[in-house]
Design an enzyme around this catalytic site. Structure first.
Site, PDB file in Angstrom:
ATOM      1  N   TYR A  38       0.820  -1.188   0.070  1.00 18.03           N
ATOM      2  CA  TYR A  38      -0.031   0.023  -0.033  1.00 18.03           C
ATOM      3  C   TYR A  38       0.993   1.401  -0.006  1.00 18.03           C
ATOM      4  CZ  TYR A  38      -4.371   2.363   1.429  1.00 18.03           C
ATOM      5  OH  TYR A  38      -5.502   2.983   1.431  1.00 18.03           O
ATOM      6  N   ARG A  51      -6.102  10.283 -11.211  1.00 20.38           N
ATOM      7  CA  ARG A  51      -5.485  11.104  -9.957  1.00 20.38           C
ATOM      8  C   ARG A  51      -5.037  10.013  -8.719  1.00 20.38           C
ATOM      9  NH1 ARG A  51      -7.913  11.585  -4.745  1.00 20.38           N
ATOM     10  NH2 ARG A  51      -6.294   9.959  -4.644  1.00 20.38           N
ATOM     11  N   LYS A  95      -5.578  -2.068  -3.151  1.00 21.71           N
ATOM     12  CA  LYS A  95      -6.700  -1.845  -2.074  1.00 21.71           C
ATOM     13  C   LYS A  95      -7.463  -3.239  -1.921  1.00 21.71           C
ATOM     14  CE  LYS A  95      -6.822   2.838  -1.653  1.00 21.71           C
ATOM     15  NZ  LYS A  95      -7.267   3.625  -0.605  1.00 21.71           N
ATOM     16  N   GLU A 145     -12.227   4.701  -7.068  1.00 19.51           N
ATOM     17  CA  GLU A 145     -10.752   5.123  -6.503  1.00 19.51           C
ATOM     18  C   GLU A 145     -10.002   5.932  -7.376  1.00 19.51           C
ATOM     19  OE1 GLU A 145      -9.987   3.625  -3.061  1.00 19.51           O
ATOM     20  OE2 GLU A 145      -8.688   5.270  -3.072  1.00 19.51           O
ATOM     21  N   ASP A 146      -9.367   7.012  -6.808  1.00 21.34           N
ATOM     22  CA  ASP A 146      -8.443   7.735  -7.639  1.00 21.34           C
ATOM     23  C   ASP A 146      -8.754   8.317  -8.896  1.00 21.34           C
ATOM     24  OD1 ASP A 146      -7.188   7.243  -5.095  1.00 21.34           O
ATOM     25  OD2 ASP A 146      -5.339   6.443  -6.077  1.00 21.34           O
ATOM     26  N   ASP A 188     -14.018   6.021  -2.100  1.00 23.35           N
ATOM     27  CA  ASP A 188     -13.010   5.827  -1.120  1.00 23.35           C
ATOM     28  C   ASP A 188     -12.338   7.201  -0.744  1.00 23.35           C
ATOM     29  OD1 ASP A 188     -11.564   4.274   0.988  1.00 23.35           O
ATOM     30  OD2 ASP A 188     -10.043   4.107  -0.562  1.00 23.35           O
ATOM     31  N   ASP A 189     -12.149   7.873  -1.735  1.00 28.50           N
ATOM     32  CA  ASP A 189     -11.395   9.184  -1.551  1.00 28.50           C
ATOM     33  C   ASP A 189     -12.099  10.268  -0.930  1.00 28.50           C
ATOM     34  OD1 ASP A 189      -8.748   8.372  -2.750  1.00 28.50           O
ATOM     35  OD2 ASP A 189      -9.972   8.059  -4.539  1.00 28.50           O
ATOM     36  N   ASN A 220      -0.879  11.371   0.035  1.00 29.77           N
ATOM     37  CA  ASN A 220      -0.206  10.187  -0.254  1.00 29.77           C
ATOM     38  C   ASN A 220       0.718  10.379  -1.636  1.00 29.77           C
ATOM     39  OD1 ASN A 220      -0.986   9.170   2.108  1.00 29.77           O
ATOM     40  ND2 ASN A 220      -2.994   8.431   1.252  1.00 29.77           N
ATOM     41  N   ASN A 250      -5.533   6.955   7.339  1.00 33.62           N
ATOM     42  CA  ASN A 250      -5.653   6.471   5.992  1.00 33.62           C
ATOM     43  C   ASN A 250      -6.973   5.718   5.872  1.00 33.62           C
ATOM     44  OD1 ASN A 250      -5.405   4.394   3.831  1.00 33.62           O
ATOM     45  ND2 ASN A 250      -3.636   5.795   3.473  1.00 33.62           N
TER      46      ASN A 250
END
Ligand SMILES: O=C([O-])CC(=O)C(=O)O
Ligand SMILES: [Mg+2]
Length: 482
Positions: free
Chosen positions: A30, A83, A101, A173-174, A196-197, A338, A382
């Site tokens: 991770y 991202r 993840k 995610e991202d 999640d973000d 991160n 986190n």
């Protein structure tokens, strides 16, 4: 790379190793190492560990999904790579994130590995370096946007529901800000979706703030919050804090928002900027004269809590930490971005510049810091604390939709797991070594909420939900045949 090989060769041993050595191996599987792996993904690529769906698959996404060897999928983590952490657009090399993840879904949350599906949607990349890299494994074109993009995503979302039914969890995610907010809003009424973000990060930060009340000795509602960064994490956290405070105080969410201020790249978000703000920032525009930078905003707003969600490394300078420390006896500082290179400050900087007074947590891990003979142990704020247990809770209750109250329930469960020993070391989160127990508690709280809200599809409701969560967790043990 060695761990990836092990995961391919002997999945059970991989999970056994990960679970038994979680604190040591988390920074590899991770953040921060997964970020580096994504940056170098083309050169270290051996086998696709997940499903790539590209613009070229348009019209055939259902068939592509059917090619995946496992039928019973419970959790999908999907990215479009625009991202990746705070590293920006890594195109389809972002695959490392859904893979990482989901490894945590199994190791920390006990969702069966075979029920996890990592997906990367390849719509191109705007990263010139990757487009010119001979080892880049994705489409060599600029990102598709607008209708072309939304049609592909829509086909994906429909195909997932058609293939796996209504109870499959799709974790976004991202994605870049604009798509992240739009996709969540667009699909939250028709699919079991979780960003999640936005939501996972919000829940984990709220848990830290609730737990930190024990160290600051002041209730959350008496705090003033300042964020650097008004994207997915920043506005997501802000919104959940406002929701929590409104419930605690019996006040409206609008009223609670007034205690929360955000700074973006153009300075403090204030009313006079409202017309030019993106929609997701608008609720945070309060009446105040313009302030152009973070330090100015700290002096003007006098926050008790400073949260970094900017993706900009080392933006909490010595002056920033000193200003927070001159206003507060125990400034609460979270550097969430991160991987480690993008962290707003290091643990050492936070403790040294605040002369040991800061309560500090960060998105990526830092080693304990010694300052004037005392050892300070910071913890990781986190979303890895939340999403594995959160997902497990949705799975065991057969939930069909995510509700904000479930995020509050998850945060409360996590905050409730912080021990006296943790507080004595200055920690506001429990240690990751007990994460499976924590995940079971989070899952139970989330599932309970799903039943209360009438969103659970698995009936009847189990009598003991914690036990149900624990007993449904995947464990990497070998079967006894005799
Ligand atoms: O992956 C992590 O460590 C946390 C996260 O979601 C992000 O930074 O985007
Ligand atoms: Mg993320």
């Amino acid at each position: 790379m060695a761990l990836t090989e092990l995961q391919e060769r002997n999945e059970r041993l991989f999970y056994k190793l990960l679970i038994d050595n979680v604190e040591e191996l988390l920074p590899i599987v991770y953040t921060p190492t997964v970020g580096e792996a994504c940056q170098k993904f083309g050169s270290i690529f051996r086998r696709p560990q997940g499903l790539f769906i590209s613009l070229k698959d348009k019209g055939k996404i259902l068939d592509v999904l059917k090619n995946w060897p496992e039928r019973n999928i419970q959790v999908i983590v999907v990215t479009d790579g625009e991202r990746i952490l705070g590293l920006g657009d890594l195109g389809c090399q972002g695959m490392g994130i859904p893979v990482g993840k989901l490894a945590l879904y199994s190791a920390l949350g006990g969702v069966r590995p075979s029920a996890c599906l990592p997906v990367t949607i390849d719509v191109g990349t705007n990263n010139e370096k990757l487009l010119n890299d001979e080892f880049y494994i994705g489409l060599r074109q600029k990102r598709a946007t607008g209708q072309e993009y939304s049609e592909l995503l829509n086909e994906f979302m429909s195909a997932v529901k058609q293939n796996y039914g209504e109870k499959v969890l799709i974790q976004f995610e991202d994605f870049a800000n604009h798509n992240a907010f739009e996709l969540l809003a667009k699909y939250s009424d028709t699919h079991l979706v979780f960003n999640d973000d936005i939501q996972g990060t919000a829940s984990v930060v709220l848990a830290g703030l609730v737990s930190a009340q024990k160290l600051t000795n002041s209730p959350l509602a008496e705090h003033t919050f300042l964020f650097l960064g008004a994207g997915e994490a920043g506005t997501g956290i802000a919104e959940l804090i406002a929701l929590y405070m409104s419930k605690q105080m019996n006040a409206s969410v609008e009223e609670s928002r007034k205690k929360i201020w955000l700074v973006d790249s153009k300075g403090l978000i204030v009313n006079s900027r409202k017309d030019s703000l993106q929609d997701f920032k608008k609720p945070w525009a309060h009446e105040h004269e313009p302030v152009k930078d973070l330090l100015g905003a700290i002096k003007a707003i006098k926050p008790t809590v400073l949260i970094g969600s900017s993706g900009v490394g080392r933006s909490f300078t010595k002056e920033v930490i000193e200003a927070m420390s001159s206003i507060n006896e125990r400034p609460l500082i979270m550097a969430l971005s991160n991987p480690t290179t993008q962290s707003e400050c290091t643990a050492e900087e936070a403790y040294t510049w605040s002369k040991g007074r800061a309560i500090f947590a960060s998105g990526s891990p830092f080693d304990p810091v010694e300052y004037e003979g005392k050892v300070f142990v910071s913890t990781q704020a986190n979303n890895a604390y939340i999403f594995p247990g959160f997902g497990l809770g949705l799975v065991i209750s057969g939930a069909i939709r995510v509700h904000d109250d479930m995020l509050l329930a998850a945060a409360e469960a996590l905050a409730g797991q912080v021990s006296k020993e943790n507080y004595e070391k200055g920690m506001i989160y429990p240690s990751f070594s007990s994460i499976r127990k924590i995940s079971a508690q989070i899952a139970a709280n989330v599932a309970t909420k799903a039943y209360e809200l009438g969103l659970a599809g698995r009936l009847p409701r189990p009598k003991d939900i914690v036990k149900c969560a624990e007993s449904s967790m995947y464990s990497p043990t070998y079967r006894l045949y005799r």
